[in-house]
Design an enzyme around this catalytic site. Sequence first.
Site, short mmCIF file in Angstrom:
data_model
loop_
_atom_site.label_atom_id
_atom_site.label_comp_id
_atom_site.label_asym_id
_atom_site.label_seq_id
_atom_site.Cartn_x
_atom_site.Cartn_y
_atom_site.Cartn_z
N LYS A 20 48.76 3.05 36.59
CA LYS A 20 49.20 3.59 35.66
C LYS A 20 51.31 2.73 35.16
CE LYS A 20 47.00 7.46 34.66
NZ LYS A 20 46.63 8.85 33.45
N ASP A 28 49.82 14.92 34.42
CA ASP A 28 49.65 16.43 34.67
C ASP A 28 48.48 15.94 36.05
OD1 ASP A 28 45.96 17.88 34.53
OD2 ASP A 28 46.87 15.68 33.73
N ASP A 80 49.12 10.54 29.09
CA ASP A 80 48.08 10.86 29.44
C ASP A 80 47.16 11.24 28.85
OD1 ASP A 80 45.12 11.05 31.86
OD2 ASP A 80 46.74 12.95 32.45
N ILE A 81 45.60 11.08 29.03
CA ILE A 81 44.56 11.84 28.12
C ILE A 81 44.64 13.55 28.94
CG2 ILE A 81 41.90 12.41 27.55
CD1 ILE A 81 42.27 9.15 27.09
#
Length: 259
Positions: free
Chosen positions: A184, A207, A9-10
């Site tokens: 995702k 997160d 994830d970013i």
Amino acid sequence: MDKKLFAFDIDGTLLNSQLKPLESTRLAIEQLRAQGHYVTIATGRSRVLARPVIETLDFENYILCNGAAAFKAHQQIYKQLLPMDSLHELKEEATDMGIDIALVGLDETKRLTSTDLPKMADAMESFGSELPELDLDFAKQDIYSALAYYNHQYEGRFDDKYPELRFVRWHPNCVDVLTQGSSKAATILEVAEQLKINQENIICFGDGINDREMLSMAGVGVAMGNASEQVKKHADLVTDDNDSDGIFKALQKLGLIAS
């Protein structure tokens, strides 16, 4: 060592609280690539919003729009567009309720309404973006996802009425609107199948609420220390937070990179 697929994830994961990647994260990713593993971003961001991270950390592979698009070596290998009939119906109902809607293409996000600009701006600025421009004709483009700007007051309001759509909260004032079945996790599995990588060799880091499925699906799901308890319970491992070398420490603990 078997080839593995690593998905990151970013926001809140690859980026720290100042929206910058840590040097330890950069070093960890370089080690994974040097070992021949497949390393990809898996984000709710569109391509244009992910581009700074793609370029800063030299990503060639990325899964965007919560799984609606996937790229390998910068070439698109997967696409799932929103069903426009359902989206049009949602837009009409939401507008009557005072809920703003924006549409997400690969390289542009445009809003269709202007009911509560501060609410929209608050959500977008939370990850370093800005209020989308107004464009009533944007629906003629390929639309990968949408944004519906409503708070928990309307949680679950649209789920049963629009079975072709999926609503995933990522901010107190905003949810992603996706095609049902799009996530995702689903797209990571699709990419892994194309690469002939087994599910047990998938390692995911995240997160957010929209990371729960991929953390549960992965052979090893790693939740960042800054994740909520709701997210952490879906992970196999909880690491340190995104300001404290969480990615590097987890990969060390798993024996996947050197000290």
